[in-house]
Design an enzyme around this catalytic site. Structure first.
Site, mmCIF file in Angstrom:
data_model
loop_
_atom_site.group_PDB
_atom_site.id
_atom_site.type_symbol
_atom_site.label_atom_id
_atom_site.label_comp_id
_atom_site.label_asym_id
_atom_site.label_seq_id
_atom_site.Cartn_x
_atom_site.Cartn_y
_atom_site.Cartn_z
ATOM 1 N N ASN A 278 38.362 17.109 2.629
ATOM 2 C CA ASN A 278 37.695 16.746 1.375
ATOM 3 C C ASN A 278 36.254 17.239 1.454
ATOM 4 O OD1 ASN A 278 36.640 15.559 -0.897
ATOM 5 N ND2 ASN A 278 36.698 13.454 -0.096
ATOM 6 N N TRP A 279 35.984 18.334 0.734
ATOM 7 C CA TRP A 279 34.651 18.948 0.824
ATOM 8 C C TRP A 279 33.579 18.204 0.035
ATOM 9 C CZ3 TRP A 279 35.956 24.855 -0.149
ATOM 10 C CH2 TRP A 279 36.613 25.354 0.984
ATOM 11 N N GLU B 61 33.836 7.161 -3.327
ATOM 12 C CA GLU B 61 32.608 7.651 -3.992
ATOM 13 C C GLU B 61 32.790 7.714 -5.511
ATOM 14 O OE1 GLU B 61 32.304 11.072 -1.481
ATOM 15 O OE2 GLU B 61 31.876 9.707 0.177
ATOM 16 N N GLU C 119 40.922 4.337 3.429
ATOM 17 C CA GLU C 119 39.589 4.737 3.884
ATOM 18 C C GLU C 119 38.650 3.537 3.764
ATOM 19 O OE1 GLU C 119 38.851 9.227 3.343
ATOM 20 O OE2 GLU C 119 38.636 8.303 1.380
ATOM 21 N N GLY D 238 36.214 14.242 5.749
ATOM 22 C CA GLY D 238 35.063 14.713 4.989
ATOM 23 C C GLY D 238 34.167 15.581 5.857
HETATM 24 P P1 PGA Z 1 34.009 11.355 6.209
HETATM 25 O O1 PGA Z 1 34.603 11.292 4.711
HETATM 26 O O2 PGA Z 1 35.068 12.015 7.064
HETATM 27 O O3 PGA Z 1 32.760 12.143 6.110
HETATM 28 O O4 PGA Z 1 33.797 9.938 6.636
HETATM 29 C C1 PGA Z 1 35.951 10.964 4.488
HETATM 30 C C2 PGA Z 1 36.249 10.901 3.011
HETATM 31 O O5 PGA Z 1 35.386 10.461 2.242
HETATM 32 O O6 PGA Z 1 37.330 11.288 2.563
#
Ligand code: PGA
Length: 247
Positions: free
Chosen positions: A6-7, A91, A161, A228
């Site tokens: 996930n960019w 987010e 998550e 991420g």
């Molecule tokens: P992160 O993000 O690996 O930077 O914790 C994961 C995500 O939000 O999918």
């Protein structure tokens, strides 16, 4: 297993193309690799990937066309080369104010299209500190799945998550991830029957790295990871996929 990158809001077209050129030929056997670029790079990434990586949108809206400035539809995402879309990433919830009800509407809408959803859930730090991970999972899934038929939920991909673990470097322990994963299977099982509960694929996300990925897959029994920060660098994502299947 699934390795999903996930960019978020990162990468120009040139950077996106360079990443795909380094990663697409390095997907080990046994790994289903997915990448979620920003909208601007979807078509470029899909073209460069030539089917070697699945491409997904980071979000879509719950209408097919119309006066919705800033939004894109599942049809448009599919047309640009997506087969997947994230729904309800934390987010989207925290920065853009999406509610559980919005996510319910999106999930239902996407399930009626050709795009496959990856439904994101996870407890806040507050819920976690209260020891209420299971409750948060139950509440979020309860709203997301309201009035949804069993056949729509069977085999669905759900990313667990924990909000406090995303982008913080503080990943969940393998035991915490395993408990949350079984809570997801159990909650879905209560709503739709045990077999459907077992059928959902669960990804862990939140500060996954090449160093800690195996614990989530092997010990915690996750079906994959949503990554991420550690996915932005091509070499890091390749290392992560290699670790995921190392014997
Ligand atoms: P992160 O993000 O690996 O930077 O914790 C994961 C995500 O939000 O999918």
């Amino acid at each position: 297993m699934i390795a999903a990158a996930n960019w978020k809001m990162n990468k120009t077209l040139g950077e996106a193309r360079a990443w795909v050129e380094k990663v697409a030929g390095e997907v080990p056997a046994g790994v289903e690799a997915m990448v979620f670029p920003p909208y601007t790079a979807i078509a470029t990434v899909a073209e460069a990937a030539r089917g070697r990586l699945a491409v997904g949108a980071q979000d879509v809206f719950y209408e097919n066309e119309g006066a919705f400035t800033g939004a894109i539809s599942p049809t448009m995402a599919g047309d640009a080369g997506c087969t997947y879309t994230l729904i309800g990433h934390s987010e989207r919830r925290s920065v853009f104010g999406e509610t559980d009800r919005d996510i319910q509407t999106k999930l239902r809408f996407v399930l009626a299209t050709d795009l496959k959803p990856v439904l994101c859930i996870g407890e806040s730090l507050e819920d976690f500190d209260r020891g209420d991970t299971r409750g948060a999972v139950r509440r979020q899934l309860g709203v997301a799945f309201k009035d949804l038929e069993e056949e729509k939920v069977r085999g669905l991909t759900i990313a667990y998550e924990p909000v406090w673990a995303i982008g913080t470097g503080r990943s969940a322990t393998v035991i915490e991830a395993e408990r949350a994963g079984s809570a997801v299977h159990e909650v879905v099982g209560r709503l739709y029957g045990e077999e459907t509960g077992r059928s959902v694929r669960i990804l862990y996300g939140g500060s996954v790295t090449p160093e800690n990925v195996r614990g989530y897959l092997v010990t915690a029994g996750m079906d994959g990871v949503l990554v991420g920060s550690a996915s932005l660098d091509a070499a890091s994502f390749v290392a992560l996929m290699q670790q995921a299947v190392a014997s």
